[in-house]
Design a protein around this motif. Structure first.
Motif, PDB file in Angstrom:
ATOM      1  N   GLU A   1       9.696  -1.561  -0.248  1.00 25.08           N
ATOM      2  CA  GLU A   1       9.643  -2.734   0.626  1.00 25.08           C
ATOM      3  C   GLU A   1       8.232  -3.060   1.113  1.00 25.08           C
ATOM      4  O   GLU A   1       7.978  -4.157   1.604  1.00 25.08           O
ATOM      5  CB  GLU A   1      10.573  -2.559   1.838  1.00 25.08           C
ATOM      6  CG  GLU A   1      10.174  -1.469   2.814  1.00 25.08           C
ATOM      7  CD  GLU A   1      10.851  -0.131   2.526  1.00 25.08           C
ATOM      8  OE1 GLU A   1      11.125   0.154   1.341  1.00 25.08           O
ATOM      9  OE2 GLU A   1      11.075   0.619   3.487  1.00 25.08           O
ATOM     10  N   PHE A   2       7.308  -2.075   0.974  1.00 23.27           N
ATOM     11  CA  PHE A   2       5.935  -2.330   1.399  1.00 23.27           C
ATOM     12  C   PHE A   2       5.107  -2.906   0.247  1.00 23.27           C
ATOM     13  O   PHE A   2       4.199  -3.696   0.451  1.00 23.27           O
ATOM     14  CB  PHE A   2       5.290  -1.038   1.911  1.00 23.27           C
ATOM     15  CG  PHE A   2       5.890  -0.555   3.199  1.00 23.27           C
ATOM     16  CD1 PHE A   2       6.799   0.494   3.207  1.00 23.27           C
ATOM     17  CD2 PHE A   2       5.570  -1.165   4.399  1.00 23.27           C
ATOM     18  CE1 PHE A   2       7.380   0.920   4.389  1.00 23.27           C
ATOM     19  CE2 PHE A   2       6.145  -0.732   5.595  1.00 23.27           C
ATOM     20  CZ  PHE A   2       7.050   0.307   5.592  1.00 23.27           C
ATOM     21  N   VAL A   3       5.437  -2.476  -0.969  1.00 24.62           N
ATOM     22  CA  VAL A   3       4.696  -2.966  -2.126  1.00 24.62           C
ATOM     23  C   VAL A   3       5.034  -4.425  -2.405  1.00 24.62           C
ATOM     24  O   VAL A   3       4.167  -5.246  -2.718  1.00 24.62           O
ATOM     25  CB  VAL A   3       5.040  -2.152  -3.395  1.00 24.62           C
ATOM     26  CG1 VAL A   3       4.217  -2.636  -4.557  1.00 24.62           C
ATOM     27  CG2 VAL A   3       4.825  -0.691  -3.152  1.00 24.62           C
TER      28      VAL A   3
ATOM     29  N   ARG B   1      15.362   3.184  -2.114  1.00 23.04           N
ATOM     30  CA  ARG B   1      15.499   4.636  -2.260  1.00 23.04           C
ATOM     31  C   ARG B   1      14.286   5.437  -1.813  1.00 23.04           C
ATOM     32  O   ARG B   1      14.442   6.544  -1.300  1.00 23.04           O
ATOM     33  CB  ARG B   1      15.765   4.996  -3.723  1.00 23.04           C
ATOM     34  CG  ARG B   1      17.185   4.808  -4.150  1.00 23.04           C
ATOM     35  CD  ARG B   1      17.439   5.606  -5.412  1.00 23.04           C
ATOM     36  NE  ARG B   1      18.619   5.154  -6.130  1.00 23.04           N
ATOM     37  CZ  ARG B   1      19.861   5.550  -5.857  1.00 23.04           C
ATOM     38  NH1 ARG B   1      20.079   6.384  -4.871  1.00 23.04           N
ATOM     39  NH2 ARG B   1      20.872   5.093  -6.558  1.00 23.04           N
TER      40      ARG B   1
ATOM     41  N   ARG C   1       5.494   3.668  -6.388  1.00 24.11           N
ATOM     42  CA  ARG C   1       4.699   2.623  -5.755  1.00 24.11           C
ATOM     43  C   ARG C   1       3.725   2.011  -6.754  1.00 24.11           C
ATOM     44  O   ARG C   1       3.569   0.794  -6.819  1.00 24.11           O
ATOM     45  CB  ARG C   1       3.944   3.239  -4.574  1.00 24.11           C
ATOM     46  CG  ARG C   1       3.245   2.204  -3.714  1.00 24.11           C
ATOM     47  CD  ARG C   1       2.852   2.723  -2.344  1.00 24.11           C
ATOM     48  NE  ARG C   1       2.491   1.606  -1.481  1.00 24.11           N
ATOM     49  CZ  ARG C   1       2.614   1.584  -0.168  1.00 24.11           C
ATOM     50  NH1 ARG C   1       3.102   2.642   0.472  1.00 24.11           N
ATOM     51  NH2 ARG C   1       2.254   0.528   0.536  1.00 24.11           N
TER      52      ARG C   1
ATOM     53  N   GLY D   1      11.505   4.526   0.142  1.00 25.54           N
ATOM     54  CA  GLY D   1      10.780   4.240   1.370  1.00 25.54           C
ATOM     55  C   GLY D   1       9.425   3.599   1.131  1.00 25.54           C
ATOM     56  O   GLY D   1       8.623   3.495   2.059  1.00 25.54           O
ATOM     57  N   VAL D   2       9.136   3.147  -0.102  1.00 23.19           N
ATOM     58  CA  VAL D   2       7.852   2.479  -0.377  1.00 23.19           C
ATOM     59  C   VAL D   2       8.042   1.089  -0.986  1.00 23.19           C
ATOM     60  O   VAL D   2       7.169   0.228  -0.864  1.00 23.19           O
ATOM     61  CB  VAL D   2       6.941   3.291  -1.334  1.00 23.19           C
ATOM     62  CG1 VAL D   2       6.555   4.597  -0.686  1.00 23.19           C
ATOM     63  CG2 VAL D   2       7.596   3.521  -2.676  1.00 23.19           C
TER      64      VAL D   2
ATOM     65  N   ARG E   1       7.110   9.535  -5.232  1.00 23.37           N
ATOM     66  CA  ARG E   1       7.143   8.191  -4.678  1.00 23.37           C
ATOM     67  C   ARG E   1       5.825   7.447  -4.890  1.00 23.37           C
ATOM     68  O   ARG E   1       5.812   6.215  -4.941  1.00 23.37           O
ATOM     69  CB  ARG E   1       7.511   8.223  -3.208  1.00 23.37           C
ATOM     70  CG  ARG E   1       6.617   9.043  -2.333  1.00 23.37           C
ATOM     71  CD  ARG E   1       6.540   8.678  -0.929  1.00 23.37           C
ATOM     72  NE  ARG E   1       7.816   8.487  -0.267  1.00 23.37           N
ATOM     73  CZ  ARG E   1       8.000   8.678   1.032  1.00 23.37           C
ATOM     74  NH1 ARG E   1       7.018   9.119   1.763  1.00 23.37           N
ATOM     75  NH2 ARG E   1       9.161   8.435   1.595  1.00 23.37           N
TER      76      ARG E   1
END
Ligand SMILES: Nc1ncnc2c1ncn2[C@@H]1O[C@H](COP(=O)(O)OP(=O)(O)OP(=O)(O)O)[C@@H](O)[C@H]1O
Ligand SMILES: Nc1ncnc2c1ncn2[C@@H]1O[C@H](COP(=O)(O)OP(=O)(O)OP(=O)(O)O)[C@@H](O)[C@H]1O
Ligand SMILES: Nc1ncnc2c1ncn2[C@@H]1O[C@H](COP(=O)(O)OP(=O)(O)OP(=O)(O)O)[C@@H](O)[C@H]1O
Ligand SMILES: Nc1ncnc2c1ncn2[C@@H]1O[C@H](COP(=O)(O)OP(=O)(O)OP(=O)(O)O)[C@@H](O)[C@H]1O
Ligand SMILES: Nc1ncnc2c1ncn2[C@@H]1O[C@H](COP(=O)(O)OP(=O)(O)OP(=O)(O)O)[C@@H](O)[C@H]1O
Ligand SMILES: Nc1ncnc2c1ncn2[C@@H]1O[C@H](COP(=O)(O)OP(=O)(O)OP(=O)(O)O)[C@@H](O)[C@H]1O
Ligand SMILES: [Mg+2]
Ligand SMILES: [Mg+2]
Ligand SMILES: [Mg+2]
Ligand SMILES: [Mg+2]
Ligand SMILES: [Mg+2]
Ligand SMILES: [Mg+2]
Lengths: 253, 253, 253, 253, 253, 253
Positions: free
Chosen positions: C188-190, C183, C151, C185-186, C147
């Motif tokens: 949406e933060f990037v 998929r 990212r 979990g990262v 992941r």
């Protein structure tokens, strides 16, 4: 051969707790206290030692695995406990097992429990401790992946504390209020006694409760009991049901 | 030996926050702010520094791990904060730890925290910072698989910030509004203080709340409190219960 | 030093969308659009480019990672968009990054993002694109297990698109309507901006909604909004609550 | 450059299905049919071919990955389809890709899709097939652990079938009626069209439904539709809502 | 080429079962019977053979993978079946595939199915068996981690039993009453026929039900049907709905 | 060849238990007793032996895997059982298999069951035991990761105990009151008989129940039955439904 005696209770002098514990904590044994972040494990641990000094002149040893002693002294200040005084009188001893931030090395997962227990024994003898707390085993067990090793070291720790004839509290971490009791699924079976602190979120409010899940060989009140933390006093357990509590005071959030 | 003092509070000047924090953030310590994507972590982090400058002349350092400083300046523009001015006055310093996109190398999982903390210290001294934010630790910890290492580096970071005598906010990522507090299940135990920002979906609408989960050594209001983001102002915490809020305004979505 | 300006909005001309977006998509930035299979990601992506041509003469580039361009042309035919015409006028360019089925080799997990971004840049310059879509990152990230690498590459892609001064949509896959946003979990933060398309099954019926979860630095309407796909038109967002919608029309299944 | 045409529909002649499909299956493309054990995937697959022969003189190929052809012939007997006759007329061809039980070797996870697709092509040309079914991909993908490989091979299979200009049904396995669409979380994204067969247990009774989740490029009815399997006829889709159905007949269990 | 015939049913003579099975078990094929611990799999397996002897003079073979034959004889005694007599008449044969406790070796995961099936064939020919049961495949598959191998061996077993022209029951283990059908998520797809035995806990009481989930090629009643185990008789299926059952008898716990 | 006899019951003399067990525990066989921490497994185990001595002069052997014998003697004191006396009369023998805390070695996961069973056999012969308990298998199985090995060793243990012609109780650990029966998902299938002790938290109160899940070859009452632990007596099972119980006494927490 004379028969074994039963399990004695040690009066903790924590308000309300001795009532639900039907006397106090099982004497000379270890109790696991598990809770989520902020559920008052360290407050309970300190209060166990403080109450022992204030009410029963029972010296104590505080083993800390992560929070430095100076932080703990400052944290407990507003609850009315002047730890430095007791340390000066050699009635309270810290065993500082917190990490050295300057140390770059990351241990590969083997923590020297033998060395730690030797330090604890030394401190116990030095102040003539009757009470010992270790806060929190989650901090050292984070390195562990093998639950069998966790079980083994906890067993060993409890055995050594039994030999030192102290009544001990070990705090442990958990992440769900109504899920696994501790991290590895074995801690609650190894321990002779288990207490759970909860801080459950319900309809946007937090509800603090304490539960004695298990006391081997001696009776106790079952289920969850509300408690609050009162500045200048510490933890106060309310031996009331939740319904009675909400009737009494709706401004305690 | 004089006794330790208690935990002081630093007034944040974030509307409504100092009320639920019963004074402000614990001074000289680190607070973890955890939230899902878009829950307003970066807004809160910037506002903490901006309010410090506007209301208390307390300089600040913003350490960014992923968003470039220019993006942050533009993002905060419509909330009324002219970051470039403060940077010119050397009251606001960015520590740009965002990745260099040209770099092809993917580090194998070891981030040089020592070097980072040295840069932070340099910036703190340069502007005489009293407030520091680091946004967001999720960006660097994504590489980490070993939760013990996460725990260790967070502990080290908090210790260094304590030595710098700043009041710090570290933002962290989470993926469930009512699930794990942060990614690794250890961050909330290492941190002295924990705040949770939620953006829960209920019946097709989003509801923003802020919760102070834990303040070691000092009291605070418990549970969730609604807040909104007001253009030109920033975050405004409403010290009302959810019921009162829905009565007041049904057009705030 | 002049202060940074705020975040401008690009009017999409997608019916109803600019209303809930309070102006349009953040201009010059990347928006992640995540949804389950059949939630209308590709329709939205095409419509973003088509509307740009029909209403604002803004050329666009469509990067496809799995569906061949000819399939996309045929799929969009009944929505009234004649892609071939625009391609002939060099206002629409496809970057065909779909797999070559004849190729037996399975890459070990390293996708040459550098080469891809070079092709994208070339296409953008060729048509003078102001809008770019990439559909769908799930197709290439399926190979990835790390992941942190996901990212990193997403961050790099967003940075390059920012440098090209285009407004971009990246579509992503998810498998639960109310679970993880994407998929790994990262994602949406990037991303600077996140939109979620839902197609929830409730009592045997499907309900399509669009939600703007996050727009960094600029306001937007929150929560879920219903939309439908109208033959000859494409996606139409209805800025109504679900209750109002069910009153209006109970035959839209 | 002439514009692409839209997506045509192939009338299946499966009772009720063409109504909810608004014409039939997308012609010349592949539809994934996913369902739990016993949800009627094989019945639907056979019926697709049988109806093509009975009503439209469209020959078909049945590729079987686990059930031997003789078992399938016997299973379909009571639904009124005499497969042997059609095989004799060279209008129905089996491609028997079922395992050879005498073979002791367990393949290490690489299935020779190239060889399989060559056999399929041969059979298609031999009978002049317009319809192809492959039952079930779960049987061969059980060996696969790498979801990227699953995605790749499915993509390749769909591309080859497109080149053969047949309309195809691929059946897939799932284990929860309202959970993941197929086993790997990628199948539903690769496929152009997705149909879900459910057999949900509710209050001790089973309820069969069919849902068209996605048809790229062409409209369809949404949500779940009840169906039953009628001896001598096969699957009959009832274009009624569940409420209407339970009123009509409470003895169909 | 003559057409294949349909699927015949074998009358089991288990009270109530032939009614819900609309004739009996599919003849000459294998049925998987899955259930949690104590859900009556072994009782059903024995009864299938016993009823075949008592009512139809159809000899049977009982293959046991864990319970020794002597234990099974004793267990079935109170249900009225004198297995030893039938063994003496060579109408019932045990294939004892239970582990030898003296054996220290732990097999690395490869079970010699070929040898086992040879023993089964021998026993079938010896007594002229028409019915075969294998109890329980969970005992040997516990060693397996590779679900593809489980699928392969189950397929092989079913094929061999088909060649022996017996009607067979294979019992399988599961751990949730309303979760996965068997352990590996593949067993229910390989088997031609699937029956589920449930023993659900509801409000402190247990409710036994039997469900025919799937019969390839032949109809059956759907959903759950209550049953009880009657001393001296064995399993009795009650072709009533749950509501009718609770009205009839509220003392059957 | 004479037919096998049925399964006899051994009267336990535990108040209420023989009623729900319809006679007692299956004689000469092993019963698995699974429960969460503090659910009264050790109390039940001791009481099984104590009642055998008090009421039926049946000697017993207590095998302990973690709690040292002296702790168990003290724990059981307040329930009225003077273990030391019985040990002196050679009617009660401890097999102390608890870990030696001084031992630094952590076994790599292979426990010498052969040696253990030899010690058990020796103790059984020495006191002429008719009853044996082993508390708790969770303590030794914690080291095991391979569930096939767990199944194998449990099977072997049960077989040896059967050969010793004792009636045995093996206690096992679980972590969810209404989840998996034991840790590995295989224990409940290997055992001939399964009893579950629950201590469920409901609305802040704990509710103790005992359930006989499975008795191979012999009938028993089904579902959960309330019980309490009475000082001086031990476990008392109340053959009442939960509703009747709450009417009888609302102060038993
Ligand atoms: N001095 C104090 N005065 C008032 N409240 C306090 C005080 N100290 C602690 N609290 C309250 O108790 C809470 C938690 O205290 P404590 O440090 O014991 O938690 P903990 O369970 O040890 O958490 P962690 O696992 O993260 O260390 C604080 O968040 C605060 O709400
Ligand atoms: N300038 C602004 N004006 C109005 N609303 C804003 C503004 N900036 C942010 N917001 C609102 O706040 C939301 C989130 O802001 P923020 O960037 O702080 O989230 P975050 O928690 O840091 O998210 P991430 O973890 O993805 O970085 C935006 O989606 C928007 O709804
Ligand atoms: N031309 C059209 N006319 C009418 N409806 C359409 C049309 N094209 C698509 N749709 C509807 O939109 C749905 C999905 O479209 P789209 O291809 O955008 O989904 P997606 O989110 O890209 O799915 P995937 O992730 O599987 O690629 C179709 O299933 C259909 O219901
Ligand atoms: N000839 C028939 N007559 C009546 N009902 C039938 C017939 N064939 C099948 N059925 C019904 O349809 C069910 C399932 O049929 P089918 O074999 O198509 O399932 P499936 O989805 O292919 O299952 P699997 O994945 O296990 O192969 C049977 O269990 C039965 O209820
Ligand atoms: N002879 C009998 N008389 C009455 N009831 C019986 C008899 N034999 C079994 N039972 C009941 O049936 C239950 C389970 O029987 P059975 O051994 O068939 O279960 P099972 O599904 O094979 O369990 P496992 O998977 O653990 O082997 C027993 O727990 C008991 O309740
Ligand atoms: N002598 C006693 N008097 C009263 N109650 C007792 C006594 N001994 C035990 N109990 C009660 O029984 C509970 C559990 O006893 P026991 O030690 O049997 O649990 P357990 O299931 O063996 O737990 P573990 O798995 O952790 O060993 C105690 O927590 C207490 O509530
Ligand atoms: Mg603490
Ligand atoms: Mg942010
Ligand atoms: Mg798409
Ligand atoms: Mg099938
Ligand atoms: Mg059985
Ligand atoms: Mg115990």
């Amino acid at each position: 051969m004379t028969n074994s005696t039963g399990i004695e209770k040690l009066v903790t002098h924590i308000p309300g707790f001795d009532l639900i514990a039907e006397g106090g904590l099982p004497k000379g044994r270890t109790t696991l206290v598990s809770g989520t972040a902020g559920s008052a494990k360290t407050v309970l641990a300190c209060q166990f030692l403080a109450a022992g000094l204030v009410h029963a002149d029972e010296p104590g040893v505080f083993v800390t695995f992560e929070e430095p002693p100076e932080d703990i002294r400052r944290n407990m200040h507003s609850l009315g406990w002047a730890l430095k005084d007791w340390e000066a009188q050699e009635k309270w001893a810290f065993v500082d097992a917190s990490p050295d931030p300057a140390e770059e090395l990351i241990e590969a997962g083997s923590y020297d429990f033998g060395a730690l227990l030797a330090r604890v024994e030394h401190a116990v003898r030095k102040v003539g401790a009757k009470r010992v707390v270790m806060d929190s085993i989650g901090a050292i067990f984070t390195k562990f992946t093998d639950r069998a090793m966790v079980r083994r070291e906890l067993f060993r720790t409890a055995t050594v504390l039994k030999q030192l004839e102290v009544t001990a509290l070990l705090t442990a971490e958990r992440t769900e209020e109504y899920g696994e009791i501790a991290r590895f699924g074995v801690e609650e079976f190894v321990a002779d006694n288990v207490v759970i602190l909860r801080n459950a979120l319900e309809g946007e409010k937090r509800r603090r409760t304490i539960e004695i899940l298990k006391f081997r060989g001696t009776p106790h009140q079952k289920g969850e009991w509300p408690f609050t933390i009162v500045p200048g006093e510490g933890m106060v357990v309310l031996p009331l049901s939740a319904i009675e509590l909400s009737q009494r005071s709706s401004n305690i959030r």
